[in-house]
Design a protein around this motif. Structure first.
Motif, PDB file in Angstrom:
ATOM      1  N   GLY A   1     -27.189 103.314  43.581  1.00 65.36           N
ATOM      2  CA  GLY A   1     -28.106 104.330  44.077  1.00 65.36           C
ATOM      3  C   GLY A   1     -28.017 104.492  45.583  1.00 65.36           C
ATOM      4  N   PHE A   2     -27.935 103.384  46.283  1.00 72.26           N
ATOM      5  CA  PHE A   2     -27.814 103.426  47.740  1.00 72.26           C
ATOM      6  C   PHE A   2     -26.505 104.086  48.146  1.00 72.26           C
ATOM      7  CE2 PHE A   2     -26.717 101.362  51.818  1.00 72.26           C
ATOM      8  CZ  PHE A   2     -27.795 101.792  52.567  1.00 72.26           C
ATOM      9  N   TRP A   3     -25.402 103.697  47.487  1.00 70.52           N
ATOM     10  CA  TRP A   3     -24.096 104.279  47.807  1.00 70.52           C
ATOM     11  C   TRP A   3     -24.057 105.770  47.503  1.00 70.52           C
ATOM     12  CZ3 TRP A   3     -20.143 100.225  45.603  1.00 70.52           C
ATOM     13  CH2 TRP A   3     -20.113  99.131  46.444  1.00 70.52           C
ATOM     14  N   GLN A   4     -24.620 106.155  46.358  1.00 68.54           N
ATOM     15  CA  GLN A   4     -24.637 107.576  45.998  1.00 68.54           C
ATOM     16  C   GLN A   4     -25.408 108.372  47.046  1.00 68.54           C
ATOM     17  OE1 GLN A   4     -22.087 107.643  43.443  1.00 68.54           O
ATOM     18  NE2 GLN A   4     -23.370 109.300  42.786  1.00 68.54           N
ATOM     19  N   ALA A   5     -26.533 107.848  47.480  1.00 65.06           N
ATOM     20  CA  ALA A   5     -27.322 108.540  48.502  1.00 65.06           C
ATOM     21  C   ALA A   5     -26.535 108.652  49.809  1.00 65.06           C
ATOM     22  CB  ALA A   5     -28.645 107.813  48.728  1.00 65.06           C
ATOM     23  N   LEU A   6     -25.827 107.581  50.186  1.00 72.48           N
ATOM     24  CA  LEU A   6     -25.009 107.648  51.403  1.00 72.48           C
ATOM     25  C   LEU A   6     -23.891 108.675  51.279  1.00 72.48           C
ATOM     26  CD1 LEU A   6     -24.590 103.933  52.553  1.00 72.48           C
ATOM     27  CD2 LEU A   6     -25.988 105.723  53.575  1.00 72.48           C
ATOM     28  N   MET A   7     -23.266 108.758  50.099  1.00 65.31           N
ATOM     29  CA  MET A   7     -22.232 109.769  49.879  1.00 65.31           C
ATOM     30  C   MET A   7     -22.824 111.167  50.002  1.00 65.31           C
ATOM     31  SD  MET A   7     -20.060 108.055  46.763  1.00 65.31           S
ATOM     32  CE  MET A   7     -19.271 109.564  46.289  1.00 65.31           C
ATOM     33  N   GLY A   8     -24.014 111.347  49.448  1.00 67.84           N
ATOM     34  CA  GLY A   8     -24.671 112.649  49.538  1.00 67.84           C
ATOM     35  C   GLY A   8     -25.005 113.022  50.962  1.00 67.84           C
ATOM     36  N   ILE A   9     -25.522 112.074  51.713  1.00 63.99           N
ATOM     37  CA  ILE A   9     -25.856 112.338  53.119  1.00 63.99           C
ATOM     38  C   ILE A   9     -24.593 112.645  53.917  1.00 63.99           C
ATOM     39  CG2 ILE A   9     -26.747 111.264  55.224  1.00 63.99           C
ATOM     40  CD1 ILE A   9     -28.780 109.786  53.380  1.00 63.99           C
ATOM     41  N   ALA A  10     -23.510 111.905  53.645  1.00 61.93           N
ATOM     42  CA  ALA A  10     -22.246 112.163  54.354  1.00 61.93           C
ATOM     43  C   ALA A  10     -21.733 113.567  54.057  1.00 61.93           C
ATOM     44  CB  ALA A  10     -21.201 111.126  53.957  1.00 61.93           C
ATOM     45  N   ALA A  11     -21.832 113.987  52.796  1.00 63.40           N
ATOM     46  CA  ALA A  11     -21.371 115.329  52.435  1.00 63.40           C
ATOM     47  C   ALA A  11     -22.237 116.409  53.055  1.00 63.40           C
ATOM     48  CB  ALA A  11     -21.349 115.485  50.917  1.00 63.40           C
ATOM     49  N   LEU A  12     -23.539 116.163  53.160  1.00 60.34           N
ATOM     50  CA  LEU A  12     -24.434 117.154  53.757  1.00 60.34           C
ATOM     51  C   LEU A  12     -24.308 117.204  55.275  1.00 60.34           C
ATOM     52  CD1 LEU A  12     -27.624 116.512  51.600  1.00 60.34           C
ATOM     53  CD2 LEU A  12     -26.097 118.499  51.492  1.00 60.34           C
ATOM     54  N   ALA A  13     -24.058 116.052  55.892  1.00 61.73           N
ATOM     55  CA  ALA A  13     -23.995 115.988  57.352  1.00 61.73           C
ATOM     56  C   ALA A  13     -22.678 116.528  57.911  1.00 61.73           C
ATOM     57  CB  ALA A  13     -24.208 114.554  57.817  1.00 61.73           C
ATOM     58  N   ALA A  14     -21.579 116.243  57.221  1.00 63.63           N
ATOM     59  CA  ALA A  14     -20.264 116.672  57.711  1.00 63.63           C
ATOM     60  C   ALA A  14     -19.453 117.205  56.541  1.00 63.63           C
ATOM     61  CB  ALA A  14     -19.545 115.503  58.375  1.00 63.63           C
ATOM     62  N   GLU A  15     -19.447 118.511  56.387  1.00 61.17           N
ATOM     63  CA  GLU A  15     -18.774 119.124  55.236  1.00 61.17           C
ATOM     64  C   GLU A  15     -17.270 118.853  55.219  1.00 61.17           C
ATOM     65  OE1 GLU A  15     -19.528 123.141  54.289  1.00 61.17           O
ATOM     66  OE2 GLU A  15     -21.681 122.955  54.558  1.00 61.17           O
ATOM     67  N   ASP A  16     -16.664 118.609  56.383  1.00 58.22           N
ATOM     68  CA  ASP A  16     -15.224 118.376  56.420  1.00 58.22           C
ATOM     69  C   ASP A  16     -14.868 116.904  56.188  1.00 58.22           C
ATOM     70  OD1 ASP A  16     -16.349 117.614  58.816  1.00 58.22           O
ATOM     71  OD2 ASP A  16     -14.664 118.285  60.037  1.00 58.22           O
ATOM     72  N   PHE A  17     -15.849 116.056  55.896  1.00 58.01           N
ATOM     73  CA  PHE A  17     -15.590 114.641  55.639  1.00 58.01           C
ATOM     74  C   PHE A  17     -14.817 114.468  54.341  1.00 58.01           C
ATOM     75  CE2 PHE A  17     -16.759 110.392  54.068  1.00 58.01           C
ATOM     76  CZ  PHE A  17     -16.348 109.633  55.144  1.00 58.01           C
ATOM     77  N   PHE A  18     -15.170 115.215  53.308  1.00 57.06           N
ATOM     78  CA  PHE A  18     -14.482 115.163  52.024  1.00 57.06           C
ATOM     79  C   PHE A  18     -13.552 116.364  51.911  1.00 57.06           C
ATOM     80  CE2 PHE A  18     -18.599 113.074  51.187  1.00 57.06           C
ATOM     81  CZ  PHE A  18     -18.132 111.823  50.808  1.00 57.06           C
ATOM     82  N   VAL A  19     -12.295 116.104  51.587  1.00 62.33           N
ATOM     83  CA  VAL A  19     -11.305 117.162  51.462  1.00 62.33           C
ATOM     84  C   VAL A  19     -10.700 117.081  50.071  1.00 62.33           C
ATOM     85  CG1 VAL A  19      -9.159 118.101  52.396  1.00 62.33           C
ATOM     86  CG2 VAL A  19     -10.787 116.994  53.919  1.00 62.33           C
ATOM     87  N   VAL A  20     -10.514 118.225  49.434  1.00 65.43           N
ATOM     88  CA  VAL A  20      -9.949 118.272  48.088  1.00 65.43           C
ATOM     89  C   VAL A  20      -8.696 119.142  48.107  1.00 65.43           C
ATOM     90  CG1 VAL A  20     -11.300 120.251  47.333  1.00 65.43           C
ATOM     91  CG2 VAL A  20     -10.505 118.596  45.651  1.00 65.43           C
ATOM     92  N   SER A  21      -7.789 118.809  47.206  1.00 65.50           N
ATOM     93  CA  SER A  21      -6.572 119.619  47.104  1.00 65.50           C
ATOM     94  C   SER A  21      -6.938 120.990  46.538  1.00 65.50           C
ATOM     95  CB  SER A  21      -5.549 118.934  46.214  1.00 65.50           C
ATOM     96  OG  SER A  21      -6.027 118.849  44.891  1.00 65.50           O
ATOM     97  N   PRO A  22      -6.189 122.026  46.874  1.00 68.79           N
ATOM     98  CA  PRO A  22      -6.551 123.380  46.433  1.00 68.79           C
ATOM     99  C   PRO A  22      -6.343 123.627  44.938  1.00 68.79           C
ATOM    100  CG  PRO A  22      -4.512 123.415  47.688  1.00 68.79           C
ATOM    101  CD  PRO A  22      -5.055 122.015  47.766  1.00 68.79           C
ATOM    102  N   GLU A  23      -5.695 122.742  44.230  1.00 68.57           N
ATOM    103  CA  GLU A  23      -5.390 122.948  42.817  1.00 68.57           C
ATOM    104  C   GLU A  23      -6.359 122.229  41.889  1.00 68.57           C
ATOM    105  OE1 GLU A  23      -3.047 125.064  41.772  1.00 68.57           O
ATOM    106  OE2 GLU A  23      -2.722 125.505  43.894  1.00 68.57           O
ATOM    107  N   TYR A  24      -7.496 121.785  42.357  1.00 61.79           N
ATOM    108  CA  TYR A  24      -8.434 121.042  41.520  1.00 61.79           C
ATOM    109  C   TYR A  24      -9.235 122.016  40.653  1.00 61.79           C
ATOM    110  CZ  TYR A  24     -12.049 117.718  40.156  1.00 61.79           C
ATOM    111  OH  TYR A  24     -12.893 116.926  39.440  1.00 61.79           O
ATOM    112  N   ALA A  25      -9.249 121.764  39.356  1.00 61.87           N
ATOM    113  CA  ALA A  25      -9.871 122.693  38.407  1.00 61.87           C
ATOM    114  C   ALA A  25     -11.398 122.729  38.519  1.00 61.87           C
ATOM    115  CB  ALA A  25      -9.470 122.321  36.983  1.00 61.87           C
ATOM    116  N   TYR A  26     -12.010 121.622  38.901  1.00 65.11           N
ATOM    117  CA  TYR A  26     -13.474 121.545  38.946  1.00 65.11           C
ATOM    118  C   TYR A  26     -13.973 121.548  40.381  1.00 65.11           C
ATOM    119  CZ  TYR A  26     -12.750 120.137  34.139  1.00 65.11           C
ATOM    120  OH  TYR A  26     -12.360 120.096  32.834  1.00 65.11           O
TER     121      TYR A  26
END
Length: 147
Positions: A39-64
């Motif tokens: 739960g703590f890790w999930q919340a930290l991942m969520g905060i990281a994604a909300l705070a810095a949108e460019d922190f997580f990068v995905v390949s352009p061919e991802y179906a989901y």
């Protein structure tokens, strides 16, 4: 029961129900503690994604492909709920175990879809979710609550 030196042999003399209760408590404590961590890790991942949108990068061919901000809210929400249910599992309530197993499944599925964004981290969280499912499902039911 005592050994030849007169010492009490606790393990041999403990009734079967007390040993089963020990395993039940150990499994529940393990599952609840890992749920708090997830739960703590999930919340930290969520905060990281909300705070810095460019922190997580995905390949352009991802179906989901889902917007990183959306993933942030998903992870933050799951994290808070998993943490709270992890606390509830410490009470030993059966409803908390059932909800904990269901949430661990949700965590595993969410992190499966999150694999392209943060693969190693997602695999670790999926593995921990599987351990939680095992710990909560394998712990025997605590029949004698007053003992």
């Amino acid at each position: 029961m005592t050994d030849p030196r007169g010492f009490v042999m606790a393990h041999a003399s403990a009734p079967q129900s007390q040993r089963a209760r020990g395993w039940a408590i150990g499994g529940l404590v393990f599952g609840a503690t890992v749920m708090l961590i997830i739960g703590f890790w999930q919340a930290l991942m969520g905060i990281a994604a909300l705070a810095a949108e460019d922190f997580f990068v995905v390949s352009p061919e991802y179906a989901y492909e889902i917007d990183v901000t959306t993933w942030g809210w998903i992870h933050l929400g799951i994290g808070v709920v998993v943490f709270l249910v992890g606390l509830a599992i410490f009470t030993g309530a059966m409803w908390a175990r059932v909800v904990g197993i269901a949430l661990a499944i949700v965590v595993a599925v969410a992190n499966f879809f999150f694999l392209p964004y943060y693969p190693l981290w997602s695999l670790v969280v999926i593995a921990l979710a599987i351990f939680v499912i095992w710990a909560l499902a394998a712990a025997p039911r605590m029949i004698d609550q007053d003992a």
